[in-house]
Design a protein around this motif. Structure first.
Motif, PDB file in Angstrom:
ATOM      1  N   GLU A  38       0.790  -1.165   0.099  1.00 41.46           N
ATOM      2  CA  GLU A  38       0.047  -0.077   0.076  1.00 41.46           C
ATOM      3  C   GLU A  38       0.912   1.402  -0.149  1.00 41.46           C
ATOM      4  N   ILE A  39       0.596   2.364  -0.792  1.00 37.57           N
ATOM      5  CA  ILE A  39       1.325   3.608  -1.090  1.00 37.57           C
ATOM      6  C   ILE A  39       1.092   4.400   0.157  1.00 37.57           C
ATOM      7  N   MET A  40       1.967   4.783   0.984  1.00 38.99           N
ATOM      8  CA  MET A  40       2.051   5.590   2.118  1.00 38.99           C
ATOM      9  C   MET A  40       2.676   6.934   1.640  1.00 38.99           C
ATOM     10  N   ILE A  41       1.941   8.159   2.049  1.00 41.63           N
ATOM     11  CA  ILE A  41       2.043   9.503   1.740  1.00 41.63           C
ATOM     12  C   ILE A  41       2.605   9.880   3.151  1.00 41.63           C
ATOM     13  N   ARG A  42       3.903  10.374   3.070  1.00 42.56           N
ATOM     14  CA  ARG A  42       4.501  11.113   4.366  1.00 42.56           C
ATOM     15  C   ARG A  42       5.028  12.429   3.967  1.00 42.56           C
ATOM     16  N   GLN A  43       4.479  13.417   4.777  1.00 37.12           N
ATOM     17  CA  GLN A  43       4.849  14.858   4.431  1.00 37.12           C
ATOM     18  C   GLN A  43       6.244  15.092   5.223  1.00 37.12           C
ATOM     19  N   MET A  44       7.186  15.600   4.769  1.00 39.31           N
ATOM     20  CA  MET A  44       8.448  15.979   5.382  1.00 39.31           C
ATOM     21  C   MET A  44       8.884  17.299   5.172  1.00 39.31           C
ATOM     22  N   VAL A  45       9.366  18.044   6.007  1.00 34.47           N
ATOM     23  CA  VAL A  45       9.922  19.380   5.859  1.00 34.47           C
ATOM     24  C   VAL A  45      11.724  19.151   5.922  1.00 34.47           C
ATOM     25  N   GLN A  46      12.272  19.569   5.017  1.00 32.93           N
ATOM     26  CA  GLN A  46      13.715  19.505   4.851  1.00 32.93           C
ATOM     27  C   GLN A  46      14.321  20.861   4.529  1.00 32.93           C
ATOM     28  N   GLU A  47      15.282  21.276   5.286  1.00 34.65           N
ATOM     29  CA  GLU A  47      15.854  22.551   4.989  1.00 34.65           C
ATOM     30  C   GLU A  47      17.139  22.356   4.117  1.00 34.65           C
ATOM     31  N   VAL A  48      17.231  23.233   3.069  1.00 30.42           N
ATOM     32  CA  VAL A  48      18.032  23.216   2.105  1.00 30.42           C
ATOM     33  C   VAL A  48      18.841  24.284   2.152  1.00 30.42           C
ATOM     34  N   PRO A  49      20.422  24.359   2.350  1.00 31.46           N
ATOM     35  CA  PRO A  49      21.080  25.353   2.481  1.00 31.46           C
ATOM     36  C   PRO A  49      21.265  25.964   1.019  1.00 31.46           C
ATOM     37  N   GLN A  50      21.318  27.499   1.076  1.00 30.74           N
ATOM     38  CA  GLN A  50      21.138  28.320   0.082  1.00 30.74           C
ATOM     39  C   GLN A  50      22.269  29.234   0.059  1.00 30.74           C
ATOM     40  N   ILE A  51      23.225  29.332  -1.273  1.00 25.96           N
ATOM     41  CA  ILE A  51      24.126  30.172  -1.161  1.00 25.96           C
ATOM     42  C   ILE A  51      23.693  31.578  -1.711  1.00 25.96           C
ATOM     43  N   VAL A  52      23.663  32.767  -1.282  1.00 19.68           N
ATOM     44  CA  VAL A  52      23.273  33.863  -1.508  1.00 19.68           C
ATOM     45  C   VAL A  52      24.297  35.066  -1.677  1.00 19.68           C
ATOM     46  N   GLN A  53      24.627  35.621  -2.570  1.00 15.99           N
ATOM     47  CA  GLN A  53      25.633  36.563  -2.862  1.00 15.99           C
ATOM     48  C   GLN A  53      25.150  37.909  -2.413  1.00 15.99           C
ATOM     49  N   GLU A  54      26.022  38.557  -1.590  1.00 16.85           N
ATOM     50  CA  GLU A  54      25.591  39.776  -0.820  1.00 16.85           C
ATOM     51  C   GLU A  54      26.856  40.731  -1.187  1.00 16.85           C
ATOM     52  N   PHE A  55      26.638  41.938  -1.768  1.00 19.03           N
ATOM     53  CA  PHE A  55      27.481  42.661  -2.173  1.00 19.03           C
ATOM     54  C   PHE A  55      27.501  43.941  -1.319  1.00 19.03           C
ATOM     55  N   TYR A  56      28.666  44.462  -0.737  1.00 20.40           N
ATOM     56  CA  TYR A  56      28.553  45.696   0.204  1.00 20.40           C
ATOM     57  C   TYR A  56      30.026  46.257  -0.320  1.00 20.40           C
ATOM     58  N   ASP A  57      29.761  47.740   0.288  1.00 26.77           N
ATOM     59  CA  ASP A  57      31.003  48.605   0.167  1.00 26.77           C
ATOM     60  C   ASP A  57      31.786  48.556   1.063  1.00 26.77           C
ATOM     61  N   GLN A  58      33.326  48.608   0.905  1.00 28.48           N
ATOM     62  CA  GLN A  58      34.324  48.389   1.659  1.00 28.48           C
ATOM     63  C   GLN A  58      35.447  49.426   1.430  1.00 28.48           C
ATOM     64  N   ILE A  59      35.654  50.504   2.498  1.00 27.89           N
ATOM     65  CA  ILE A  59      36.303  51.408   2.288  1.00 27.89           C
ATOM     66  C   ILE A  59      37.823  51.160   2.618  1.00 27.89           C
ATOM     67  N   VAL A  60      38.791  51.325   1.549  1.00 20.16           N
ATOM     68  CA  VAL A  60      40.041  50.936   1.789  1.00 20.16           C
ATOM     69  C   VAL A  60      40.929  52.013   1.646  1.00 20.16           C
ATOM     70  N   GLU A  61      42.069  52.082   2.537  1.00 21.32           N
ATOM     71  CA  GLU A  61      42.868  53.294   2.426  1.00 21.32           C
ATOM     72  C   GLU A  61      44.147  52.923   1.611  1.00 21.32           C
ATOM     73  N   GLN A  62      44.608  53.789   0.551  1.00 19.28           N
ATOM     74  CA  GLN A  62      45.493  53.379  -0.241  1.00 19.28           C
ATOM     75  C   GLN A  62      46.477  54.534  -0.325  1.00 19.28           C
ATOM     76  N   GLU A  63      47.849  54.433  -0.088  1.00 22.13           N
ATOM     77  CA  GLU A  63      48.546  55.631  -0.348  1.00 22.13           C
ATOM     78  C   GLU A  63      48.912  55.733  -1.922  1.00 22.13           C
ATOM     79  N   VAL A  64      48.875  56.803  -2.379  1.00 24.22           N
ATOM     80  CA  VAL A  64      49.065  56.976  -3.943  1.00 24.22           C
ATOM     81  C   VAL A  64      50.310  58.066  -4.104  1.00 24.22           C
TER      82      VAL A  64
END
Length: 148
Positions: free
Chosen positions: A57-83
């Motif tokens: 007999e076919i049994m239906i089972r509900q399951m919740v599974q967490e899937v890791p997801q890679i998200v790219q976040e861009f942010y500003d970075q201040i770098v001091e440089q001697e010119v």
């Protein structure tokens, strides 16, 4: 006669076929003294093959599974440089060009020359002339005389 055996469970595909009735012929011989008779008896039999397969007999089972997801976040970075900025310094440039000047100057030169002068030398000359001289030399001779 018809015999029914126990059910045999076989895993496999289910198929159903319709076929024409099958005829089986049984040839029997009985040996007896006397005349021989042959009897052919045809007994039609129907053969059924039944395959039973249990499907769970076919049994239906509900399951919740967490899937890791890679998200790219861009942010500003201040770098001091001697010119280092190059500075322009003005300098006087002296340009030199090499020039070759050929000047011919006459130079007085003394030249020595070796001259071979032939010298006359006195030499004594000896000349030889071959001379033929005939000399007669007496040769003693012996003669033999044979007497008979």
């Amino acid at each position: 006669t018809k015999e029914i055996g126990q059910a045999v469970y076989v895993n496999g595909p289910v198929s159903e076929e319709e076929a024409a009735p099958q005829i089986s012929q049984v040839h029997t011989e009985q040996l007896m003294l006397g005349t021989t008779q042959e009897r052919v008896v045809e007994i039609p039999t129907i053969q059924y093959e039944e395959i039973i397969q249990e499907v769970p007999e076919i049994m239906i089972r509900q399951m919740v599974q967490e899937v890791p997801q890679i998200v790219q976040e861009f942010y500003d970075q201040i770098v001091e440089q001697e010119v280092h900025v190059p500075m322009i310094v003005q300098k006087k440039r002296i340009q030199q060009q090499m020039v070759e000047i050929v000047v011919e100057v006459p130079v007085p030169m003394t030249q020595e020359e070796i001259v071979h002068v032939p010298m006359i030398m006195q030499q004594e000359r000896i000349t030889q002339q071959p001379v033929e001289v005939i000399v007669e030399v007496p040769v003693p001779m012996v003669q033999e005389e044979i007497v008979h």
